[in-house]
Design a protein around this motif. Structure first.
Motif, PDB file in Angstrom:
ATOM      1  N   THR A  49      93.020 -20.367  54.984  1.00 49.18           N
ATOM      2  CA  THR A  49      92.592 -21.736  55.279  1.00 49.18           C
ATOM      3  C   THR A  49      90.946 -21.990  54.944  1.00 49.18           C
ATOM      4  OG1 THR A  49      93.850 -21.754  57.563  1.00 49.18           O
ATOM      5  CG2 THR A  49      92.088 -23.328  57.348  1.00 49.18           C
ATOM      6  N   ASN A  50      90.263 -21.076  55.146  1.00 42.37           N
ATOM      7  CA  ASN A  50      88.970 -21.373  54.451  1.00 42.37           C
ATOM      8  C   ASN A  50      88.679 -20.788  53.034  1.00 42.37           C
ATOM      9  OD1 ASN A  50      88.033 -22.282  56.989  1.00 42.37           O
ATOM     10  ND2 ASN A  50      87.750 -20.029  57.808  1.00 42.37           N
ATOM     11  N   VAL A  51      89.791 -20.356  52.311  1.00 41.87           N
ATOM     12  CA  VAL A  51      89.535 -20.221  50.917  1.00 41.87           C
ATOM     13  C   VAL A  51      89.251 -21.569  50.080  1.00 41.87           C
ATOM     14  CG1 VAL A  51      90.765 -19.522  48.697  1.00 41.87           C
ATOM     15  CG2 VAL A  51      90.957 -18.363  50.932  1.00 41.87           C
ATOM     16  N   ALA A  52      88.313 -21.714  49.504  1.00 43.44           N
ATOM     17  CA  ALA A  52      87.992 -23.064  48.916  1.00 43.44           C
ATOM     18  C   ALA A  52      87.563 -22.867  47.447  1.00 43.44           C
ATOM     19  CB  ALA A  52      86.573 -23.486  49.379  1.00 43.44           C
ATOM     20  N   VAL A  53      88.006 -23.900  46.670  1.00 41.39           N
ATOM     21  CA  VAL A  53      87.667 -23.856  45.174  1.00 41.39           C
ATOM     22  C   VAL A  53      86.689 -25.357  45.181  1.00 41.39           C
ATOM     23  CG1 VAL A  53      88.433 -24.317  42.969  1.00 41.39           C
ATOM     24  CG2 VAL A  53      89.665 -22.628  44.464  1.00 41.39           C
ATOM     25  N   GLU A  54      85.460 -24.904  44.487  1.00 47.08           N
ATOM     26  CA  GLU A  54      84.719 -26.114  44.365  1.00 47.08           C
ATOM     27  C   GLU A  54      83.808 -25.740  43.208  1.00 47.08           C
ATOM     28  OE1 GLU A  54      81.717 -23.906  47.517  1.00 47.08           O
ATOM     29  OE2 GLU A  54      82.688 -25.599  48.068  1.00 47.08           O
ATOM     30  N   PRO A  55      82.819 -26.831  42.661  1.00 51.81           N
ATOM     31  CA  PRO A  55      82.123 -26.841  41.638  1.00 51.81           C
ATOM     32  C   PRO A  55      81.027 -25.681  41.965  1.00 51.81           C
ATOM     33  CG  PRO A  55      82.210 -29.205  42.294  1.00 51.81           C
ATOM     34  CD  PRO A  55      82.899 -28.259  43.306  1.00 51.81           C
ATOM     35  N   PRO A  56      80.622 -24.806  40.900  1.00 48.71           N
ATOM     36  CA  PRO A  56      79.503 -23.780  41.164  1.00 48.71           C
ATOM     37  C   PRO A  56      78.453 -24.635  41.160  1.00 48.71           C
ATOM     38  CG  PRO A  56      80.084 -23.806  38.881  1.00 48.71           C
ATOM     39  CD  PRO A  56      81.046 -24.858  39.497  1.00 48.71           C
ATOM     40  N   ARG A  57      77.291 -23.927  42.111  1.00 46.36           N
ATOM     41  CA  ARG A  57      75.923 -24.374  42.178  1.00 46.36           C
ATOM     42  C   ARG A  57      75.264 -24.604  40.918  1.00 46.36           C
ATOM     43  NH1 ARG A  57      73.670 -21.093  47.628  1.00 46.36           N
ATOM     44  NH2 ARG A  57      75.243 -21.813  49.046  1.00 46.36           N
ATOM     45  N   ASP A  58      75.726 -23.634  39.897  1.00 46.02           N
ATOM     46  CA  ASP A  58      74.864 -23.978  38.641  1.00 46.02           C
ATOM     47  C   ASP A  58      76.299 -24.218  37.567  1.00 46.02           C
ATOM     48  OD1 ASP A  58      73.630 -23.693  36.251  1.00 46.02           O
ATOM     49  OD2 ASP A  58      72.372 -22.076  36.736  1.00 46.02           O
ATOM     50  N   GLY A 101      79.985 -21.778  35.489  1.00 51.75           N
ATOM     51  CA  GLY A 101      81.518 -22.007  34.932  1.00 51.75           C
ATOM     52  C   GLY A 101      81.922 -23.279  35.377  1.00 51.75           C
ATOM     53  N   ASP A 102      83.078 -23.546  35.372  1.00 57.65           N
ATOM     54  CA  ASP A 102      83.650 -24.985  35.850  1.00 57.65           C
ATOM     55  C   ASP A 102      84.089 -25.118  37.438  1.00 57.65           C
ATOM     56  OD1 ASP A 102      83.366 -25.633  33.226  1.00 57.65           O
ATOM     57  OD2 ASP A 102      85.535 -24.873  32.507  1.00 57.65           O
ATOM     58  N   MET A 103      84.500 -23.962  37.975  1.00 57.52           N
ATOM     59  CA  MET A 103      84.771 -23.965  39.139  1.00 57.52           C
ATOM     60  C   MET A 103      84.592 -22.644  39.902  1.00 57.52           C
ATOM     61  SD  MET A 103      88.387 -25.898  39.654  1.00 57.52           S
ATOM     62  CE  MET A 103      88.658 -27.687  38.878  1.00 57.52           C
ATOM     63  N   ALA A 104      84.419 -22.532  41.113  1.00 57.66           N
ATOM     64  CA  ALA A 104      84.132 -21.243  41.979  1.00 57.66           C
ATOM     65  C   ALA A 104      84.729 -21.162  43.151  1.00 57.66           C
ATOM     66  CB  ALA A 104      82.856 -21.155  42.144  1.00 57.66           C
TER      67      ALA A 104
END
Length: 581
Positions: free
Chosen positions: A31-40, A44-47
């Motif tokens: 449930t808590n697995v997320a894909v989001e933009p990296p802080r920097d 990369g493109d997604m983290a």
């Protein structure tokens, strides 16, 4: 198309494959697995945080999970690289075709791009403004009206069945004060000199009401006591004020689905029914409250009252619902009103209150929790104060209103679109400075101008393309060879477009429409930056002379930006500019 949801699905599928291969234990909660933009963005493109959140329940080191997961992800054609960073974060770079596909998705979906089914099958009631019907709406009401209306539109955009509601506070003593104030204007209309004592409403907006009352009843109330005219004038004045308020809201572009009268709760058994529902749950009792904080015991007069056990539902203290003299407290009709909303079957309730109602939050949430047995969530959003400035000085009060700046004062100065956008450039619970000069500036520092300029700039590009004989309707642009969008600058614009569906869902989940305004500014910034790069690198220009096919691909990117800006402004209740004047 939500590219972040798509890539999360890939991560989950890879984790399930790892389980099937024995690289991860069974029974893990993803449930808590997320894909989001990296802080920097350089990373990369997604983290994804998958390895970090699964390490403890899997009894494994995060980096060990991440390294196996990286191999699985990198094997997918959509992922050009997957790299482990630090203790176990995983950064992905995606194929250019995915970003180019976002442009096509925006063109194909048009105004529906970014819409979500998150709220499908669920209903929500958003109550906002709800000002006392004693005068025109002031600037504080303006912020609440804009915030509530944008929130309602946002929730509609993510699939909820939304009811916009205004609670008319026409059952309290303030309506009697209104009636007395109108009576003074009525006497004034008959040529009498009157004095507005403390507690009455001296605003000039009541002059017309007094004159209208004279036209209706003649001199029937002149020289008569309150027992003759108070009830009738109260009805007449409240109706007149609600007409004024509706006109104010219309000027701002706000249209309610329902107006609910507090007065309808009195003498109809609705308050009694709500309290009986609480009593049946064992939450109503007779008791004496402790002295208020800061009061000395000798100043406190202990009185037995009818109390609601709000502490059993998260409040700090129990709350009186009936005074020792048998009269209802202000809280009692509010309980009854929310009981009515609960019984209407909404899946969620949202109240938008002014900053001065902060002390009301816990008791109201406790009441709804008790009345619905915890099944109907109530979110209360407080809108902080607005400070108005003009010519470097505080903007003075309105003579017509008597002692405050009205909604009409603001809209007449800058228009409804600017008013609405600016009111959403800060989070609702943060104070807002509204500078009449700055909000009309043509500069990057003015977010209203900056976003509108981006939309109008795209419209200008399309007009110029059509003048040059290049077909630029959405269907044609969608069919263009978007593989030509291969420069870093173009991909960066597409990446920002790709964030829109994710942003909308986050904003809808948190009831925060200001996120839309913030995002639109960022998207506009990407468009303007890309446009400026075309001054030095002609290959980045949207219209490529003598090359219609390449032009169409590049114009498709610009048009996708405009589609998102138009949708975002639509949520905010702002009309997109076709050209800047």
């Amino acid at each position: 198309m939500n590219l972040f949801t798509e890539m999360r699905a890939l991560v989950i599928a890879s984790l399930e494959q790892m389980q099937a291969e024995g690289a991860l234990p069974e029974g893990l909660d993803f449930t808590n697995v997320a894909v989001e933009p990296p802080r920097d963005a350089l990373h990369g493109d997604m983290a994804t945080n998958a390895a970090m959140v699964l390490a403890k329940p899997a009894k494994m080191k995060p980096r060990d999970i991440a390294e196996v997961l990286a191999g699985k992800l990198a094997a997918d054609a959509r992922v050009t690289s997957a790299e482990v960073a630090g203790p176990g974060f995983l950064n992905m770079r995606l194929a250019a075709s995915l970003w180019q596909g976002v442009v096509k998705a925006a063109l194909d979906a048009g105004s529906d791009f970014g819409r979500s089914s998150m709220g499908q099958g669920k209903s929500v009631n958003v109550e906002y403004v709800s000002a006392n019907p004693t005068g025109p709406l002031h600037v504080g009401h303006t912020r609440g009206a804009v915030f509530g209306d944008a929130l309602a539109s946002l929730l509609d955009f993510v699939g909820f069945d939304v009811t916009r509601e205004y609670y008319i506070n026409d059952g309290g003593a303030q309506v009697d004060v209104l009636a007395r104030s109108v009576y003074l204007r009525y006497l004034e209309a008959h040529g009498q000199d009157v004095a507005f004592e403390d507690g009455t409403y001296p605003g000039e907006y009541l002059i017309e009401v007094g004159e209208a009352l004279k036209a209706k009843v003649g001199d029937a109330y002149v020289g008569k006591g309150e027992d003759v005219w108070l009830a009738e004038i109260r009805e007449f004045a409240t109706a007149a004020m609600m007409d004024l308020i509706r006109a104010d809201l219309k000027a701002l572009g706000v249209e309610m689905d329902k107006f609910y009268s507090e007065k309808s709760l009195y003498g109809t058994g609705r308050i009694e029914a709500a309290l009986e529902a609480l009593e049946n749950k064992g939450l109503i009792y007779e008791g004496v409250l402790e002295p208020p904080k800061g009061k000395k015991p000798e100043d406190w007069e202990p009185r037995e009252q009818t109390l609601f056990k709000s502490t059993e539902h998260g409040d700090d203290v129990d709350r009186p619902v009936k005074k020792s003299d048998g009269a209802w407290t202000y809280f009692a009709p509010d309980i009854a009103y929310h009981y009515d909303k609960v019984t209407r079957g909404y899946d969620a309730l949202i109240d938008v209150f002014g900053a001065d109602h902060g002390g009301y939050v816990k008791r109201m949430k406790a009441a709804v929790s008790a009345l619905s047995d915890g099944k109907t969530p109530l979110d209360i959003k407080l809108t902080q104060l607005v400070k108005l400035w003009k010519n470097g000085e505080p903007f003075k009060m309105s003579k017509r209103a008597g002692n405050f700046v009205t909604l009409r004062d603001v809209v007449d100065q800058v228009g409804p679109d600017v008013t609405r956008f600016v009111m959403l450039t800060r989070k609702n619970d943060a104070p807002l400075d509204f500078d009449f000069d700055k909000v009309l500036e043509s500069s990057k520092d003015n977010p209203v101008f900056y976003v509108q300029y981006a939309h109008s700039r795209v419209c200008s590009v399309i007009r110029k393309a059509e003048e040059a004989g290049i077909t630029a309707d959405d269907a044609t642009l969608s069919a263009a060879d978007l593989g030509k969008l291969d420069s870093e600058a173009e991909i960066n614009v597409a990446k920002k477009i790709a964030e829109w569906p994710r942003l909308v869902e986050i904003a809808g989940r948190t009831n925060e429409p200001h996120r839309v305004a913030f995002y639109l500014y960022e998207l506009a910034s990407e468009l303007h930056s890309h446009y400026k790069k075309g001054d030095d690198d002609h290959s980045l220009r949207f219209v490529q002379e003598g090359d219609p096919a390449t032009s169409q691909a590049k114009i498709a990117l610009a048009r996708a930006v405009a589609i998102v800006i138009s949708a975002g402004l639509g949520i905010l209740g702002v009309t997109p500019a076709q050209e800047m004047r």
